[in-house]
Enzyme design. Structure first.
Site, PDB file in Angstrom:
ATOM      1  N   ARG A  13       0.832  -1.219   0.000  1.00 46.48           N
ATOM      2  CA  ARG A  13       0.000   0.000   0.000  1.00 46.48           C
ATOM      3  C   ARG A  13       0.857   1.256   0.000  1.00 46.48           C
ATOM      4  O   ARG A  13       1.001   1.935  -1.007  1.00 46.48           O
ATOM      5  CB  ARG A  13      -0.942  -0.019   1.205  1.00 46.48           C
ATOM      6  CG  ARG A  13      -2.099   0.998   1.106  1.00 46.48           C
ATOM      7  CD  ARG A  13      -1.738   2.419   1.464  1.00 46.48           C
ATOM      8  NE  ARG A  13      -1.291   2.566   2.851  1.00 46.48           N
ATOM      9  CZ  ARG A  13      -0.877   3.729   3.360  1.00 46.48           C
ATOM     10  NH1 ARG A  13      -0.838   4.827   2.619  1.00 46.48           N
ATOM     11  NH2 ARG A  13      -0.457   3.795   4.619  1.00 46.48           N
ATOM     12  N   ASP A  14       1.469   1.573   1.117  1.00 44.36           N
ATOM     13  CA  ASP A  14       2.262   2.795   1.239  1.00 44.36           C
ATOM     14  C   ASP A  14       3.434   2.782   0.272  1.00 44.36           C
ATOM     15  O   ASP A  14       3.876   3.824  -0.200  1.00 44.36           O
ATOM     16  CB  ASP A  14       2.758   2.937   2.683  1.00 44.36           C
ATOM     17  CG  ASP A  14       3.196   4.351   3.014  1.00 44.36           C
ATOM     18  OD1 ASP A  14       2.858   5.279   2.251  1.00 44.36           O
ATOM     19  OD2 ASP A  14       3.879   4.538   4.028  1.00 44.36           O
ATOM     20  N   HIS A 207       9.975   7.361   7.562  1.00 43.38           N
ATOM     21  CA  HIS A 207      10.520   7.440   6.211  1.00 43.38           C
ATOM     22  C   HIS A 207      11.997   7.835   6.329  1.00 43.38           C
ATOM     23  O   HIS A 207      12.413   8.459   7.302  1.00 43.38           O
ATOM     24  CB  HIS A 207       9.729   8.440   5.381  1.00 43.38           C
ATOM     25  CG  HIS A 207       8.358   7.938   5.031  1.00 43.38           C
ATOM     26  ND1 HIS A 207       7.979   7.629   3.741  1.00 43.38           N
ATOM     27  CD2 HIS A 207       7.279   7.662   5.804  1.00 43.38           C
ATOM     28  CE1 HIS A 207       6.734   7.195   3.736  1.00 43.38           C
ATOM     29  NE2 HIS A 207       6.272   7.209   4.981  1.00 43.38           N
ATOM     30  N   CYS A 238       4.963   9.853  -0.344  1.00 41.98           N
ATOM     31  CA  CYS A 238       3.585  10.325  -0.251  1.00 41.98           C
ATOM     32  C   CYS A 238       3.318  11.316  -1.372  1.00 41.98           C
ATOM     33  O   CYS A 238       4.100  12.252  -1.570  1.00 41.98           O
ATOM     34  CB  CYS A 238       3.341  10.991   1.105  1.00 41.98           C
ATOM     35  SG  CYS A 238       1.684  11.705   1.272  1.00 41.98           S
ATOM     36  N   ASN A 247       9.780   4.437   2.864  1.00 40.79           N
ATOM     37  CA  ASN A 247       9.793   3.939   4.240  1.00 40.79           C
ATOM     38  C   ASN A 247      11.140   3.296   4.554  1.00 40.79           C
ATOM     39  O   ASN A 247      11.897   2.928   3.656  1.00 40.79           O
ATOM     40  CB  ASN A 247       8.708   2.876   4.414  1.00 40.79           C
ATOM     41  CG  ASN A 247       7.316   3.424   4.248  1.00 40.79           C
ATOM     42  OD1 ASN A 247       6.723   3.932   5.186  1.00 40.79           O
ATOM     43  ND2 ASN A 247       6.775   3.327   3.034  1.00 40.79           N
TER      44      ASN A 247
END
Length: 296
Positions: A13-14, A207, A238, A247
């Site tokens: 996801r991220d 991050h 993001c 991350n």
């Protein structure tokens, strides 16, 4: 410091939401399978957001429908509003995450509403989750800095964390969205939030924009945090945080924790292989230093 740490893998996801290349459902499922087989018991697999805003997540419902949700692995998804919650329930999800920001400007840029409005928006979402026996995790972004306001008040971080907990989030993930924090700042932030909430309910989400993620995580572990978010290959970023890097990589995190004698249940070689797999699918090189070293 805890004897064991639960790693929450966020690459599907991220990690993938900020990539220019959109990978197929089959590739996502293969990545998730490899992460599961590596011993990761919590894997965030997508988000039910507008496909116009985040097209990389448009097929999350297809991904969820093909997962074995009864196999003991948690597969949370990000849900921003009631519409997303309805779609998530239709897909059969068992856990969701909601997200708020400690920065007013970032909240407006990211989800087009104030912090207080975002909390109000999540109330019916959490109520729907509770009614359907769906667990809810909470994210707080910009806990150590904001791409628009730069500094973020500590009391804002504490306030948002408390409000998410009061809504019914079983865990609050504290995110340094732009990767600007340093260890003592991370330590002080965790101490402040732990003054209001049980440390056992807090997670770290860093991050690695300025190479401080592992050091920041170690500072949080020393305060008693025992849950850490990460992404294989150091994927992430993001869309609404210009300049933010990915991350902390799961490979580097697992290597550090193993060196500290902390149990994770993660097979490092398999995690490295998963990171290499998705990096190749994206046409890029893994950001993980451990992976680069092991694969040299």
């Amino acid at each position: 410091m805890a004897d064991s740490v639960r790693i929450v893998e966020v690459a599907p996801r991220d990690g993938l939401q900020n990539e220019a290349v959109a990978v197929s459902v089959a590739t996502k499922l293969d990545l998730i399978r490899q992460l599961r087989d590596a011993g990761l018991a919590a894997i965030e697999v997508g988000s039910f957001v507008s496909p116009k805003r985040v097209p990389q997540m448009a097929d999350t419902d297809e991904v969820v429908r093909q997962l074995n949700l009864d196999g003991g692995v948690r597969y949370p998804v990000l849900v921003p509003n009631e519409q997303g919650m309805v779609a998530a329930l239709a897909a059969g999800v068992r856990e969701i995450a909601v997200f708020a920001s400690a920065s007013e400007t970032f909240s407006q840029k990211n989800i087009n509403c104030s912090i207080e409005q975002s909390i109000d928006r999540f109330r019916p979402v959490v109520e729907m989750a509770k009614a359907n026996h769906v667990a809810v995790r909470g994210y707080v972004s910009c806990v150590l800095g904001c791409p628009y306001e730069v500094k973020v008040a500590m009391n804002a971080v504490v306030s948002v964390s408390r409000k998410l907990a009061e809504l019914g989030c079983y865990e609050i993930s504290l995110g340094d969205t732009i990767g600007i924090g340093t260890p003592w700042q991370a330590r002080d932030m965790v101490r402040a939030v732990a003054g209001e909430l049980d440390i056992a309910t807090l997670a770290a989400h860093f991050h690695d924009t300025r190479g401080q993620a592992l050091a920041n995580i170690l500072a949080c572990l020393e305060e008693g945090v025992s849950v850490v978010d990460s992404a294989v290959g150091g994927l992430g970023g993001c869309p609404y945080a210009p300049g933010a890097a990915g991350n902390v990589s799961t490979e580097d995190l697992a290597f550090m924790l193993d060196g500290l004698g902390i149990h994770t249940g993660v097979d490092l070689s398999r995690v490295v292989a998963a990171g290499q797999f998705i990096s190749a699918a994206l046409g890029k090189t893994s950001r993980s230093k451990v992976a680069q070293s092991m694969c040299a």
